[in-house]
Design a protein around this motif. Structure first.
Motif, PDB file in Angstrom:
ATOM      1  N   ALA A 135       0.817  -1.218   0.000  1.00 18.03           N
ATOM      2  CA  ALA A 135       0.000   0.000   0.000  1.00 18.03           C
ATOM      3  C   ALA A 135       0.849   1.266   0.000  1.00 18.03           C
ATOM      4  N   CYS A 136       2.162   1.145   0.201  1.00 22.99           N
ATOM      5  CA  CYS A 136       3.024   2.333   0.276  1.00 22.99           C
ATOM      6  C   CYS A 136       3.081   3.033  -1.079  1.00 22.99           C
ATOM      7  N   LEU A 137       2.780   4.327  -1.078  1.00 19.98           N
ATOM      8  CA  LEU A 137       2.719   5.086  -2.328  1.00 19.98           C
ATOM      9  C   LEU A 137       3.993   5.874  -2.615  1.00 19.98           C
ATOM     10  N   CYS A 138       5.039   5.575  -1.844  1.00 18.29           N
ATOM     11  CA  CYS A 138       6.266   6.360  -1.949  1.00 18.29           C
ATOM     12  C   CYS A 138       6.721   6.542  -3.405  1.00 18.29           C
ATOM     13  N   GLY A 139       6.717   5.447  -4.149  1.00 17.31           N
ATOM     14  CA  GLY A 139       7.172   5.528  -5.536  1.00 17.31           C
ATOM     15  C   GLY A 139       6.333   6.491  -6.362  1.00 17.31           C
ATOM     16  N   THR A 140       5.021   6.423  -6.183  1.00 20.58           N
ATOM     17  CA  THR A 140       4.113   7.314  -6.921  1.00 20.58           C
ATOM     18  C   THR A 140       4.306   8.759  -6.478  1.00 20.58           C
ATOM     19  N   ILE A 141       4.565   8.952  -5.182  1.00 22.58           N
ATOM     20  CA  ILE A 141       4.803  10.302  -4.657  1.00 22.58           C
ATOM     21  C   ILE A 141       6.087  10.870  -5.264  1.00 22.58           C
ATOM     22  N   LEU A 142       7.113  10.036  -5.372  1.00 21.80           N
ATOM     23  CA  LEU A 142       8.390  10.491  -5.939  1.00 21.80           C
ATOM     24  C   LEU A 142       8.237  10.879  -7.407  1.00 21.80           C
ATOM     25  N   ASP A 157      -2.643  10.830   0.157  1.00 27.75           N
ATOM     26  CA  ASP A 157      -3.370   9.820  -0.623  1.00 27.75           C
ATOM     27  C   ASP A 157      -3.086   8.410  -0.125  1.00 27.75           C
ATOM     28  N   CYS A 158      -2.024   8.256   0.698  1.00 21.95           N
ATOM     29  CA  CYS A 158      -1.616   6.917   1.123  1.00 21.95           C
ATOM     30  C   CYS A 158      -2.465   6.451   2.306  1.00 21.95           C
ATOM     31  N   PRO A 159      -3.058   5.272   2.210  1.00 23.68           N
ATOM     32  CA  PRO A 159      -3.908   4.777   3.300  1.00 23.68           C
ATOM     33  C   PRO A 159      -3.127   4.506   4.593  1.00 23.68           C
ATOM     34  N   LEU A 160      -1.804   4.413   4.493  1.00 18.95           N
ATOM     35  CA  LEU A 160      -1.013   4.110   5.698  1.00 18.95           C
ATOM     36  C   LEU A 160      -0.472   5.374   6.374  1.00 18.95           C
ATOM     37  N   PHE A 161      -0.668   6.525   5.714  1.00 18.60           N
ATOM     38  CA  PHE A 161      -0.128   7.777   6.255  1.00 18.60           C
ATOM     39  C   PHE A 161      -0.650   8.028   7.671  1.00 18.60           C
ATOM     40  N   LYS A 162       0.243   8.203   8.619  1.00 19.37           N
ATOM     41  CA  LYS A 162      -0.052   8.444  10.040  1.00 19.37           C
ATOM     42  C   LYS A 162      -0.546   7.201  10.767  1.00 19.37           C
ATOM     43  N   PRO A 201      -0.496   3.246  10.027  1.00 22.29           N
ATOM     44  CA  PRO A 201       0.482   3.315  11.112  1.00 22.29           C
ATOM     45  C   PRO A 201       1.790   3.989  10.735  1.00 22.29           C
ATOM     46  N   CYS A 202       1.929   4.538   9.505  1.00 27.45           N
ATOM     47  CA  CYS A 202       3.250   5.023   9.088  1.00 27.45           C
ATOM     48  C   CYS A 202       3.566   6.385   9.713  1.00 27.45           C
ATOM     49  N   THR A 203       4.606   6.451  10.527  1.00 30.05           N
ATOM     50  CA  THR A 203       5.050   7.694  11.171  1.00 30.05           C
ATOM     51  C   THR A 203       6.583   7.734  11.137  1.00 30.05           C
ATOM     52  N   PRO A 215       8.480   4.139  10.443  1.00 31.73           N
ATOM     53  CA  PRO A 215       8.321   4.392   9.011  1.00 31.73           C
ATOM     54  C   PRO A 215       8.136   3.108   8.217  1.00 31.73           C
ATOM     55  N   ILE A 216       7.222   3.146   7.284  1.00 30.80           N
ATOM     56  CA  ILE A 216       7.008   1.975   6.439  1.00 30.80           C
ATOM     57  C   ILE A 216       7.724   2.161   5.096  1.00 30.80           C
ATOM     58  N   GLY A 217       7.748   3.364   4.606  1.00 33.81           N
ATOM     59  CA  GLY A 217       8.458   3.624   3.354  1.00 33.81           C
ATOM     60  C   GLY A 217       9.527   4.687   3.555  1.00 33.81           C
ATOM     61  N   SER A 218      10.416   4.816   2.555  1.00 35.36           N
ATOM     62  CA  SER A 218      11.556   5.725   2.689  1.00 35.36           C
ATOM     63  C   SER A 218      11.117   7.195   2.716  1.00 35.36           C
ATOM     64  N   CYS A 219       9.945   7.507   2.128  1.00 35.44           N
ATOM     65  CA  CYS A 219       9.502   8.912   2.120  1.00 35.44           C
ATOM     66  C   CYS A 219       9.134   9.416   3.519  1.00 35.44           C
ATOM     67  N   MET A 220       8.931   8.484   4.453  1.00 36.18           N
ATOM     68  CA  MET A 220       8.636   8.877   5.834  1.00 36.18           C
ATOM     69  C   MET A 220       9.903   8.878   6.679  1.00 36.18           C
ATOM     70  N   VAL A 221      10.910   8.112   6.244  1.00 37.04           N
ATOM     71  CA  VAL A 221      12.137   8.000   7.034  1.00 37.04           C
ATOM     72  C   VAL A 221      12.965   9.257   6.933  1.00 37.04           C
ATOM     73  N   ALA A 229       8.767  13.603   1.435  1.00 34.92           N
ATOM     74  CA  ALA A 229       7.496  14.333   1.399  1.00 34.92           C
ATOM     75  C   ALA A 229       6.575  13.862   2.527  1.00 34.92           C
ATOM     76  N   CYS A 230       6.543  12.566   2.808  1.00 37.36           N
ATOM     77  CA  CYS A 230       5.646  12.063   3.863  1.00 37.36           C
ATOM     78  C   CYS A 230       6.057  12.625   5.225  1.00 37.36           C
ATOM     79  N   ALA A 231       7.369  12.691   5.456  1.00 41.34           N
ATOM     80  CA  ALA A 231       7.850  13.249   6.724  1.00 41.34           C
ATOM     81  C   ALA A 231       7.473  14.726   6.828  1.00 41.34           C
TER      82      ALA A 231
HETATM   83  S1  SF4 Z   1       6.211   6.293   3.398  1.00 37.07           S
HETATM   84 FE1  SF4 Z   1       4.431   5.759   4.669  1.00 37.07          FE
HETATM   85  S2  SF4 Z   1       2.966   7.437   4.380  1.00 37.07           S
HETATM   86 FE2  SF4 Z   1       4.507   7.579   2.754  1.00 37.07          FE
HETATM   87  S3  SF4 Z   1       3.627   6.479   1.052  1.00 37.07           S
HETATM   88 FE3  SF4 Z   1       4.886   4.969   2.146  1.00 37.07          FE
HETATM   89  S4  SF4 Z   1       3.525   4.017   3.650  1.00 37.07           S
HETATM   90 FE4  SF4 Z   1       2.485   5.853   2.877  1.00 37.07          FE
END
Ligand code: SF4
Lengths: 83, 373
Positions: free
Chosen positions: B321-328, B336-341, B343-345, B349-355, B360-362
């Motif tokens: 479900a991680c949309l990191c690639g699409t966000i990049l 738009d990501c169902p995991l944002f917040k 559980p992804c914080t 972090p679930i994807g690199s965009c939050m790490v 952008a997620c961070a």
């Molecule tokens: S990093 Fe987390 S919030 Fe960002 S797209 Fe991936 S799962 Fe979603």
């Protein structure tokens, strides 16, 4: 990682091509290996991961700020724009 | 005006920000949608931190670009870093940004907690002291980043050669902005009408790297600084070009960027590295000529070939479900990501965009998420 910070050259160690800089009150040592021209003490340079990358042109910065001032004055005069 | 004010506060003056935003809103009237991609994650953070997106009129939208070096690093490369760190004779050195980035099986921080020798440093030059301190170990510098950090790795390599350091190898992951942006513009995913280029990249490369993009895609490109007024002035220049029906390359951050850039740094890169035929980006796939590797004269220092037989080729897929690639690729927002917040914080972090602090997620997590779409 990527933000480069303006810092002031405090002293220069010519032998090792390094300088002591001050970044908003924090002192650190940086390499001058990437500088196209040797900086002078008092110059502002951009620092990034331990290296000075380039000088910052103060006259240029002042020029930009003058333009912002003029913009503000023009808007105040016409009484429009400011939300 | 003191130097302190000039360099740190003048470009954040709230009155000037409001005045410039009002001018932009006025001049953008009647233009139709203008989708501006800020290439660099540092700009994404500055925009969110200062709420610049909330000052824009309806028709101006910021699209977040791929310029977050940690976000675009594919899992396979992180897996290689972890494999290196687990070799008994290896001490791995990398920049602090890499600490928590998830590989297929945990991060470098996890590997360190399990006993692997990993040093996170502020500057590549710190690797010299670490190599001197561990003469019986094989120190490997895992190099990451865009054009802004590439010459620093090159300077480390030359310094190590000059000093006769014999226990320092390199794993090079330096990537280049124009090729990635070009790949995004070539795809149909993201509709982009203009670019804001990061000033620090062009301090090294010059603004010239964007000229082919301007010519090929007929896009206004403005190289801007990172302070709020720098970014807004970049937007203003884009709007001015749009009104005139122009597509030009423009330098906003003239206080340190030129068209040609830093010749010393460019020569250093040319001596030290050569282009890879292709490099795999997280989210963007393989892009030709988009990354560096060691030049032939330094190929004997390449940890990537020396330890090639220790690397597994099958990285685990990202969370579905991680949309990191699409966000990049500029085709989705973190919200738009169902995991944002949940559980992804940043703590989990679930994807690199939050790490990454530049992801952008961070940025959305840290500075709120109300975005006008
Ligand atoms: S990093 Fe987390 S919030 Fe960002 S797209 Fe991936 S799962 Fe979603």
């Amino acid at each position: 990682m990527c933000l480069s910070i303006p810092s002031k050259i405090v002293s220069i160690d010519k032998e090792h091509n390094r300088a002591q800089v001050d970044t908003m009150g924090v002192g650190r040592e940086v390499s001058l290996d990437l500088m196209p021209e040797p900086p002078q003490i008092g110059d502002y340079v951009l620092i990034h991961i331990g290296f000075a990358m380039n000088k910052i042109d103060e006259a240029d910065a002042l020029e930009s700020i003058k333009l912002f001032e003029e913009l503000l004055a023009a808007q105040d005069e016409s009484g429009q724009g400011l939300p | 005006m003191t130097a302190e004010e000039l360099h740190f506060r003048a470009f954040r003056n709230p009155e000037h920000i409001r005045a410039l935003a009002a001018l932009i809103a006025q001049q953008a009237q009647g233009l139709g949608p203008v989708r501006i991609m800020e290439v660099c994650g540092g700009h994404t953070h500055a925009i969110m931190q200062h709420g610049l997106h909330t000052l824009m009129p309806e028709n101006i939208q910021f699209i977040h670009g791929p310029g977050c070096p940690v976000c675009v690093m594919p899992k396979a490369r992180i897996d290689q870093a972890i494999a290196l760190a687990k070799e008994p004779e290896v001490v791995l050195v990398t920049l602090g940004d890499m600490i928590k980035v998830p590989g297929s099986d945990g991060s470098l921080a996890d590997a360190r907690a399990q006993g692997a020798a990993v040093h996170f440093v502020y500057s590549p030059l710190d690797a010299l002291a670490i190599a001197a301190k561990h003469p019986d170990k094989q120190v490997v510098f895992f190099a990451i980043g865009f054009e802004t950090t590439t010459p620093m790795s090159a300077a480390l390599i030359e310094s190590a050669q000059r000093a006769g350091v014999s226990n320092l190898l390199f794993h090079i992951n330096h990537v280049t902005v124009p090729e990635a942006v070009s790949a995004i513009l070539d795809s149909d995913d993201a509709q982009i009408d203009a670019l804001i280029g990061p000033s620090h990249v062009s301090v090294i490369t010059g603004a010239q790297i964007y000229q082919p993009l301007v010519d090929r895609f007929q896009l206004p490109v403005v190289v801007s600084g990172f302070e709020p007024l720098d970014i807004l002035e970049g937007v203003h220049r884009i709007i001015t070009q749009k009104r005139a029906g122009e597509a030009k390359l423009s330098i906003q951050y003239t206080r340190s960027v030129t068209y040609e850039g830093n010749p010393t740094a460019q020569a250093l890169i040319a001596r030290t590295f050569k282009k890879r035929e292709s490099f795999e980006w997280r989210g963007l796939g393989a892009i030709a000529q988009s990354a560096w590797q060691l030049a032939d004269r330094y190929s004997h220092l390449d940890a990537e070939t020396i330890y090639a037989d220790r690397f597994e080729a099958n990285p685990r897929e990202d969370h579905q479900a991680c949309l990191c690639g699409t966000i990049l690729r500029g085709a989705a927002k973190p919200t738009d990501c169902p995991l944002f917040k949940h559980p992804c914080t940043p703590q989990n972090p679930i994807g690199s965009c939050m790490v990454s602090s530049e992801g952008a997620c961070a940025a959305y997590y840290r500075y709120g998420q109300e975005v006008r779409l």
